[in-house]
Write an enzyme that holds these catalytic residues in place. Structure first.
Site, PDB file in Angstrom:
ATOM      1  N   HIS A 196     -20.429  37.791  39.919  1.00  0.00           N
ATOM      2  CA  HIS A 196     -21.398  36.849  39.354  1.00  0.00           C
ATOM      3  C   HIS A 196     -22.279  37.523  38.311  1.00  0.00           C
ATOM      4  CE1 HIS A 196     -20.144  33.929  42.319  1.00  0.00           C
ATOM      5  NE2 HIS A 196     -20.262  34.861  43.233  1.00  0.00           N
ATOM      6  N   HIS A 249     -17.007  52.578  41.802  1.00  0.00           N
ATOM      7  CA  HIS A 249     -16.650  51.381  42.563  1.00  0.00           C
ATOM      8  C   HIS A 249     -17.614  50.252  42.215  1.00  0.00           C
ATOM      9  CE1 HIS A 249     -17.136  49.077  46.523  1.00  0.00           C
ATOM     10  NE2 HIS A 249     -15.970  48.693  46.019  1.00  0.00           N
TER      11      HIS A 249
END
Length: 304
Positions: free
Chosen positions: A98, A50
């Protein structure tokens, strides 16, 4: 002599036909196990990472979900990489949140695939900003060299019983399966597949260590029993229990969360919901280097 010449010509033509019809190779080990080569792709349980991009060794980094980078995740046996996309306002490129650009991330994946030709890998990406599959996503796969390796099914959606075997995927060279959670359009890009038409998930951001199971986010014409499914087996903590709260991944309890006992208990709760008593295709974990995720998957695959 004429008849002999005709016979030799016939043999020669047969050899040409055989050269074009007999596969150049036959996979004997698939994803590390000979037993998996004849197993249908949807009938194998894979460990997934994940937020695979969100790795850090800094315990104060609350945005991390992994402690090790993507190459290390893959070396540990992870065969589903999940990541969340975002277009960076500064460079205008598609990133995974990011961190790295999608292109650089996929180049890292391509390095692994080149070094491991007998591995089937699944990529599951989010597309919250509804970026175009043809003008944004596909160019990233093209640039990274993943596109030639991506599997294109004969039609979509694919029933879980209709997928190729791991051996067939490896022999064909089409051993990367790509899913997008939103915005997939196979008429525009044939290898980027709509996730929820073929895979349902359990709820995410779970804060209950007992991992109650339910069918979540399922779409399309296929029945539940014809879908594969993914268990989000990641425990979170609410560190600001006011308003909507602030949910972060829980590394402290990861050895317990990622234990065989916890994973198999979660699976046992979900199997009856599959419609056919089927094991999950994917176990999505945080902190994949902690605990016994691969051991649990091997047990579910009948390998342990």
């Amino acid at each position: 002599m004429v008849q002999l010449a005709k016979f030799l010509a016939l043999v020669s033509s047969l050899n040409v036909v055989l050269a074009y019809t007999v596969p150049s190779r036959r996979a004997t080990v698939c994803n590390g196990h000979a037993e998996l080569c004849d197993r249908v792709y949807s009938n194998v349980t894979f460990i997934g990472a994940h937020d695979s991009f969100a790795f850090s060794t800094d315990p104060l980094n609350l945005s991390r979900d992994q402690m090790v980078d993507v190459p290390t995740q893959l070396s540990l046996g992870v065969r589903l990489l999940q990541a969340q996309s975002h277009v960076n306002s500064q460079d205008g490129q598609l990133h995974f949140c990011h961190t790295s650009t999608v292109v650089d991330y996929l180049k890292t994946v391509k390095t692994f695939l080149d070094a491991n030709p007998n591995e089937v890998l699944t990529l599951l990406f989010t597309n919250p900003e509804a970026q175009s599959v043809s003008t944004v996503w596909k160019p990233a796969f093209d640039t990274a060299g993943i596109t030639p390796l991506a599997y294109v099914p004969p039609s979509v959606p694919v029933k879980n019983s209709d997928w190729p075997t791991l051996g067939q995927l490896i022999d064909s060279g089409k051993r990367v399966i790509v899913f997008l959670d939103a915005g997939a359009d196979t008429s525009a890009v044939d290898f980027i597949l709509p996730e929820f038409e073929m895979i349902w998930e359990t709820p995410f951001s779970v804060t209950d260590a007992s991992f109650p199971c339910s069918v979540d986010r399922i779409q399309g014409p296929l029945a539940t029993a014809d879908h594969s499914y993914m268990i989000n087996h990641s425990l979170n903590k609410n560190i600001l229990p006011i308003g909507n709260g602030v949910i972060v991944s829980d590394p402290i309890d990861a050895p317990t969360t990622n234990s065989v006992t916890s994973i198999l208990a979660n699976v046992a709760n979900c199997v009856p919901l599959s419609g056919a008593n089927r094991n999950p295709q994917f176990l999505l974990l945080d902190w994949v280097n902690v605990g016994q995720g691969l051991q649990a998957a091997n047990m579910l695959n009948g390998l342990a």
